[in-house]
Design a protein around this motif. Structure first.
Motif, PDB file in Angstrom:
ATOM      1  N   ASP A  50      14.451  13.292   5.685  1.00  0.00           N
ATOM      2  CA  ASP A  50      15.194  13.938   6.757  1.00  0.00           C
ATOM      3  C   ASP A  50      15.723  12.841   7.677  1.00  0.00           C
ATOM      4  OD1 ASP A  50      15.766  14.853   9.319  1.00  0.00           O
ATOM      5  OD2 ASP A  50      14.218  16.391   9.315  1.00  0.00           O
ATOM      6  N   PHE A  88       9.165  18.297  13.223  1.00  0.00           N
ATOM      7  CA  PHE A  88      10.078  18.442  12.089  1.00  0.00           C
ATOM      8  C   PHE A  88       9.408  18.049  10.776  1.00  0.00           C
ATOM      9  CE2 PHE A  88      12.552  18.481  15.934  1.00  0.00           C
ATOM     10  CZ  PHE A  88      13.213  19.683  15.761  1.00  0.00           C
ATOM     11  N   GLU A 111      15.766  22.942   4.078  1.00  0.00           N
ATOM     12  CA  GLU A 111      15.320  23.901   3.067  1.00  0.00           C
ATOM     13  C   GLU A 111      16.017  23.639   1.735  1.00  0.00           C
ATOM     14  OE1 GLU A 111      15.860  28.079   3.930  1.00  0.00           O
ATOM     15  OE2 GLU A 111      14.401  28.628   2.376  1.00  0.00           O
ATOM     16  N   TYR A 159      17.187  28.667  14.602  1.00  0.00           N
ATOM     17  CA  TYR A 159      17.606  27.282  14.360  1.00  0.00           C
ATOM     18  C   TYR A 159      18.887  27.042  15.151  1.00  0.00           C
ATOM     19  CZ  TYR A 159      14.464  28.890  10.898  1.00  0.00           C
ATOM     20  OH  TYR A 159      13.398  29.505  10.314  1.00  0.00           O
ATOM     21  N   SER A 165      18.202  22.646   9.614  1.00  0.00           N
ATOM     22  CA  SER A 165      17.097  23.313   8.916  1.00  0.00           C
ATOM     23  C   SER A 165      17.546  23.872   7.571  1.00  0.00           C
ATOM     24  CB  SER A 165      16.530  24.443   9.777  1.00  0.00           C
ATOM     25  OG  SER A 165      15.950  23.899  10.943  1.00  0.00           O
ATOM     26  N   ARG A 204       7.794  21.095   9.907  1.00  0.00           N
ATOM     27  CA  ARG A 204       8.730  22.072   9.329  1.00  0.00           C
ATOM     28  C   ARG A 204       8.933  21.796   7.839  1.00  0.00           C
ATOM     29  NH1 ARG A 204      13.943  23.765  12.714  1.00  0.00           N
ATOM     30  NH2 ARG A 204      12.219  24.687  13.897  1.00  0.00           N
ATOM     31  N   TYR A 212      15.505  29.734   5.944  1.00  0.00           N
ATOM     32  CA  TYR A 212      16.701  29.796   6.794  1.00  0.00           C
ATOM     33  C   TYR A 212      17.221  31.219   6.940  1.00  0.00           C
ATOM     34  CZ  TYR A 212      21.112  28.265   8.900  1.00  0.00           C
ATOM     35  OH  TYR A 212      22.178  28.068   9.759  1.00  0.00           O
TER      36      TYR A 212
END
Lengths: 376, 376
Positions: free
Chosen positions: A162, A88, A68, B233, A64, A91, B216
């Motif tokens: 990703d 995801f 980001e 996470y 993650s 996300r 995060y």
């Protein structure tokens, strides 16, 4: 193994002994030659797994954090089209909304084909960045990275991919597909411990780097330090040792062989489900296929997720249920990393027994059928 | 040990065997009961080291990630007074400028007492948050956290304290001193591997949490997950195992004993410097003292930093030079974590020999004097 649970989730996954023991080394100076060598080994070996010659940056943080970093560095001020057919993808969409000038969600039901026509329309309508989860483990579907990359190239958009659960286990060709930014997590197909994320960045992405980005995730600092084979902040040293060893093992196996093994393991799991008479959750089409690193299987009527996984866990094996609104509806078996025939046969046998025990009569012996599929 | 370098830097530091071996365990499910137990053990054992009963959150990332989390979550929109007398104070100041409504730098020369009168003036002038590095390893000075906390309380300001290199090695009383947010790094006095940061957060800080913060590093997510003994996470699981073992070792030693040992090790290093006739870099006063976890010693005329540390490294021992503008002017010896008499005597002996070899005649035998100081 008594007192050890066999993890057959879509990550974290069991680690080879060599990887685990690599962590038990004494601390070294992360600004010295030995760490630099480890850093260089890792970036060199990761590049073919990404299919890239771009810069390779390594963050001490989870996947993650990598997601980001990708969004925070390259989306600010831009119009982003975010493809979502699972947790995801969602996300990435949520993170994009935090940073981008504007984010358009291009969603389909979890595990169903993405709306590629809508993507093309948004690209014509000025979308400058596209985010995609290549392998969406929440729904066990493999999304069309190559096709999305083709559309991005056609419209000169940046492509953030990703590849957290595909890289090192399935074919990824970041450069050929035009993925400007690609991300992997250490605890998935690499079979290394959780805690590192690697991000590849193309020249074209660097030209678009944002002015403001979070301090810890500022990829420009990682690039600057990578030129000295270092990280900008103290790295999680033991995880670097472990990741290097995991990459060594992948080199020894050969990437092609490894990908073929992942395909074969997933095919075996799918075969078992078919023979049991259970449905796979993902809906495939010309562009979308079943994931080769995680298989999502629909529960038959009457089976309770927590009771089912609880019983299998008593036999020493853990896999995953569904996430969010898929809780209770599916279960997911990971086929990632260093696992092979023994682990696949163990989990399938335990599932088959538990299905029977808990009132579902499998149509046939999925374990036998799966064992015949396994190329070993 | 042949092929192993003794790390006497101010972190990362050598890890006890038990800590290193704890990492070699197989992966476990980070959403299961076993991880939860590990998580709870760590937070329970860290609290007395912080001197807090506040929430304890654990990030998979370096100490800098912890610093950014503290600032990003509690400084936006606020006027921040940032105390700077070294590299890490400067880092907090730089991060604060990225997030705060306004940041006032209250700086003194690296390693010299902070301008506490200016702080009081800024607090009277509306500063709402104060940042301080308790133990500034770049200049080997211990800053007056208790006094800064007193001023913050008096003016109802939030107090963010970087205790990265003091917690678990020197006395820290976050609650008593009024440190609303305190941070530790795993690879310093805890003698665990690099890669985790723990952050304690007071009720008063939670009342001031920012609306926007990086994904995060959003501490509200960590708080929510901590209620289930999880992280939001995927955590760096082997580092959690290692940190738990490091905390176990600290409990066995006893925190008071550990702090006393750190004080004694630093006193021994200072004694050696004094007997050699070398100056300590930090300037102390009523509020500021020498660090007990890192000692900064000024090079005598004619000694070249890289040649000097290179020669000591050939003997199998690494310590640090100066950072940024202190490069070439000082060297720094860490006295952190699990090291004891053998390591201290080894590094001091190597330094003494190398001083002589490279043209500086020590005024006396610092090694003998240091050995007499060591309470073993």
């Amino acid at each position: 193994m008594q007192d050890e649970t066999l993890l057959m989730m879509p990550g974290p996954v069991p680690m080879p002994q060599r990887v685990r023991l690599a962590m038990s080394r004494q601390a070294i100076n992360h600004r010295g030659a030995e760490f630099a060598e480890c850093f260089d080994d890792i970036t060199r070996m990761l590049k073919p797994m990404f299919g890239t010659e771009n810069d390779m940056l390594i963050l001490s943080g989870s996947g993650s954090a990598g997601m980001e970093a990708a969004v925070a560095n390259f989306c600010p001020g831009k119009k982003v089209a975010s493809l979502v057919n699972g947790k995801f993808g969602d996300r990435l969409y949520k993170i994009s909304k935090m940073y981008a000038g504007e984010t358009v969600e291009l969603a389909s039901e979890w595990g169903t084909p993405l709306p590629l026509e809508q993507l093309e329309a948004e690209l014509e309508n000025g979308a400058e960045v596209v985010t995609l989860v290549h392998n969406e483990t929440s729904a066990a579907i493999k999304n069309p990275a190559e096709e999305v990359g083709r559309l991005c190239k056609k419209h000169d958009a940046l492509f953030i991919m990703d590849g957290i659960t595909s890289i090192a286990g399935d074919e990824v060709q970041a450069d050929k597909w035009g993925a400007d930014v690609a991300i992997v997590g250490s605890q998935k197909c690499l079979a290394a411990p959780a805690g590192l994320a690697a991000v590849s960045v193309s020249e074209r992405a660097w030209e678009n780097i944002a002015e403001w980005k979070p301090f810890y995730l500022d990829l420009a600092s990682y690039k600057k330090s990578a030129a000295k084979s270092q990280t900008p902040y103290t790295p999680a040293i033991p995880l670097f040792f472990a990741l290097r060893e995991a990459c060594n093992i992948i080199e020894e196996e050969g990437l092609e062989n490894r990908i073929e093994r992942h395909r074969n393991m997933a095919a075996a799991v799918r075969k078992a489900a078919e023979v049991w008479g259970l449905d796979l959750f993902a809906k495939t089409d010309k562009f979308h296929s079943y994931s080769n690193t995680a298989t999502g299987i629909c529960y038959p009527e009457g089976i309770d997720d927590s009771k089912f996984r609880g019983a299998v866990k008593k036999m020493g094996i853990e896999f995953s249920g569904g996430q969010d609104h898929l809780k209770g509806k599916i279960f997911r078996i990971g086929t990632m990393g260093a696992t092979g025939a023994p682990e696949i046969l163990a989990v399938l046998s335990a599932v088959q027994r538990t299905l029977k025990e808990q009132g579902y009569e499998p149509a046939g012996c999925g374990v036998q059928a799966a064992a015949e599929v396994l190329k070993v």
